[in-house]
Design a protein around this motif. Sequence first.
Motif, PDB file in Angstrom:
ATOM      1  N   THR A 272      23.895   9.751   0.117  1.00 62.23           N
ATOM      2  CA  THR A 272      23.266   8.968   1.178  1.00 62.23           C
ATOM      3  C   THR A 272      21.864   8.555   0.747  1.00 62.23           C
ATOM      4  N   TYR A 273      21.399   7.449   1.303  1.00 59.76           N
ATOM      5  CA  TYR A 273      20.088   6.897   0.996  1.00 59.76           C
ATOM      6  C   TYR A 273      19.401   6.519   2.308  1.00 59.76           C
ATOM      7  N   PRO A 274      18.189   7.011   2.543  1.00 61.78           N
ATOM      8  CA  PRO A 274      17.469   6.559   3.735  1.00 61.78           C
ATOM      9  C   PRO A 274      16.983   5.121   3.545  1.00 61.78           C
ATOM     10  N   ASN A 275      16.538   4.520   4.615  1.00 60.00           N
ATOM     11  CA  ASN A 275      15.980   3.171   4.534  1.00 60.00           C
ATOM     12  C   ASN A 275      14.679   3.190   3.741  1.00 60.00           C
ATOM     13  N   LEU A 276      14.428   2.113   3.014  1.00 59.10           N
ATOM     14  CA  LEU A 276      13.143   1.928   2.345  1.00 59.10           C
ATOM     15  C   LEU A 276      12.163   1.333   3.348  1.00 59.10           C
TER      16      LEU A 276
ATOM     17  N   ARG B  52      19.972  -1.965  -4.282  1.00 60.18           N
ATOM     18  CA  ARG B  52      20.884  -3.115  -4.258  1.00 60.18           C
ATOM     19  C   ARG B  52      21.349  -3.426  -2.841  1.00 60.18           C
ATOM     20  N   ASP B  53      21.703  -4.686  -2.664  1.00 58.35           N
ATOM     21  CA  ASP B  53      22.268  -5.187  -1.404  1.00 58.35           C
ATOM     22  C   ASP B  53      21.427  -4.797  -0.197  1.00 58.35           C
ATOM     23  N   ALA B  54      20.137  -5.062  -0.275  1.00 57.10           N
ATOM     24  CA  ALA B  54      19.214  -4.708   0.804  1.00 57.10           C
ATOM     25  C   ALA B  54      19.064  -5.863   1.792  1.00 57.10           C
ATOM     26  N   TYR B  55      18.787  -5.503   3.036  1.00 62.16           N
ATOM     27  CA  TYR B  55      18.390  -6.484   4.042  1.00 62.16           C
ATOM     28  C   TYR B  55      17.500  -5.795   5.070  1.00 62.16           C
ATOM     29  N   PRO B  56      16.603  -6.545   5.703  1.00 62.06           N
ATOM     30  CA  PRO B  56      15.659  -5.934   6.638  1.00 62.06           C
ATOM     31  C   PRO B  56      16.309  -5.614   7.981  1.00 62.06           C
ATOM     32  N   VAL B  57      15.924  -4.449   8.533  1.00 59.61           N
ATOM     33  CA  VAL B  57      16.437  -4.036   9.842  1.00 59.61           C
ATOM     34  C   VAL B  57      15.325  -3.732  10.829  1.00 59.61           C
ATOM     35  N   LYS B  58      14.080  -3.682  10.357  1.00 56.51           N
ATOM     36  CA  LYS B  58      12.967  -3.395  11.269  1.00 56.51           C
ATOM     37  C   LYS B  58      11.693  -3.980  10.697  1.00 56.51           C
ATOM     38  N   TRP B  59      10.907  -4.594  11.566  1.00 50.66           N
ATOM     39  CA  TRP B  59       9.597  -5.112  11.196  1.00 50.66           C
ATOM     40  C   TRP B  59       8.587  -4.556  12.179  1.00 50.66           C
TER      41      TRP B  59
ATOM     42  N   GLY C  99      22.080   1.783  -2.198  1.00 47.19           N
ATOM     43  CA  GLY C  99      21.901   2.712  -3.291  1.00 47.19           C
ATOM     44  C   GLY C  99      20.705   2.444  -4.171  1.00 47.19           C
ATOM     45  N   ILE C 100      20.239   3.524  -4.786  1.00 47.05           N
ATOM     46  CA  ILE C 100      19.109   3.481  -5.702  1.00 47.05           C
ATOM     47  C   ILE C 100      19.589   3.967  -7.066  1.00 47.05           C
TER      48      ILE C 100
ATOM     49  N   SER D 260       0.820  -1.202   0.000  1.00 48.40           N
ATOM     50  CA  SER D 260       0.000   0.000   0.000  1.00 48.40           C
ATOM     51  C   SER D 260       0.853   1.251   0.000  1.00 48.40           C
ATOM     52  N   GLU D 261       2.122   1.108   0.390  1.00 50.72           N
ATOM     53  CA  GLU D 261       2.993   2.279   0.432  1.00 50.72           C
ATOM     54  C   GLU D 261       4.454   1.855   0.383  1.00 50.72           C
ATOM     55  N   VAL D 262       5.261   2.637  -0.312  1.00 51.12           N
ATOM     56  CA  VAL D 262       6.710   2.514  -0.291  1.00 51.12           C
ATOM     57  C   VAL D 262       7.245   3.909  -0.014  1.00 51.12           C
ATOM     58  N   SER D 263       8.024   4.061   1.048  1.00 51.05           N
ATOM     59  CA  SER D 263       8.626   5.362   1.328  1.00 51.05           C
ATOM     60  C   SER D 263      10.136   5.191   1.457  1.00 51.05           C
ATOM     61  N   GLY D 264      10.851   6.288   1.342  1.00 48.34           N
ATOM     62  CA  GLY D 264      12.305   6.248   1.428  1.00 48.34           C
ATOM     63  C   GLY D 264      12.987   6.097   0.087  1.00 48.34           C
ATOM     64  N   LEU D 265      12.244   6.232  -0.994  1.00 50.93           N
ATOM     65  CA  LEU D 265      12.827   6.167  -2.331  1.00 50.93           C
ATOM     66  C   LEU D 265      13.456   7.535  -2.591  1.00 50.93           C
ATOM     67  N   GLU D 266      14.620   7.737  -1.965  1.00 50.71           N
ATOM     68  CA  GLU D 266      15.272   9.045  -1.965  1.00 50.71           C
ATOM     69  C   GLU D 266      16.783   8.878  -2.105  1.00 50.71           C
ATOM     70  N   SER D 267      17.417   9.971  -2.487  1.00 52.20           N
ATOM     71  CA  SER D 267      18.860  10.031  -2.587  1.00 52.20           C
ATOM     72  C   SER D 267      19.264  11.473  -2.331  1.00 52.20           C
ATOM     73  N   GLU D 268      20.354  11.669  -1.584  1.00 50.79           N
ATOM     74  CA  GLU D 268      20.802  13.022  -1.284  1.00 50.79           C
ATOM     75  C   GLU D 268      22.318  13.100  -1.376  1.00 50.79           C
TER      76      GLU D 268
END
Length: 153
Positions: A49-53, A100-107, A131-132, A18-26
């Motif tokens: 830098t890239y925030p978490n998705l 790329r190279d993603a892994y979960p850190v919070k549920w 990175g995105i 229903s939502e994807v947030s954090g699709l950002e780059s700075e």
Amino acid sequence: MGYNFLVEIGGLIAGGFSEVSGLESEIEVQEYREGGVNGFVHQFPTQVTYPNLVLTQGLTNVDLLWNWYSATAQGIVTLLNGSVLLLDRQRLPVMWWNFRDAYPVKWIGPQFNASNTTEVAVTQLELVHRGITKPLASQLLGAVGGAGIIPGL
């Protein structure tokens, strides 16, 4: 149509979100004040830098994402690549962004409230990644408004 999208992780469509947030780059900058120049401050790019998705989806009985998170919590870290695909009205990709190279850190599990019978139970999974990118094929397809190119090219 920002509501019409899919998330692919490790080659599999990871369900309806229903939502994807954090699709950002700075791009972070380093400021440098040059002596005798008072009209401006130089700013030089340093790192990206890239925030978490954060992926939000309705509660399902498919446990692929939970199993990935659970394994990571037990020290079995599996890095996976993925894509967020924007779809047209025929549900064909019109552009996408790869991570790329993603892994979960919070549920975050569902919030249950017996007095609210209209709200859908949702879960969230937060991913760290390295990175995105927006592939050239996605850029070209988005520019012409076409569809049917395979993500990842």
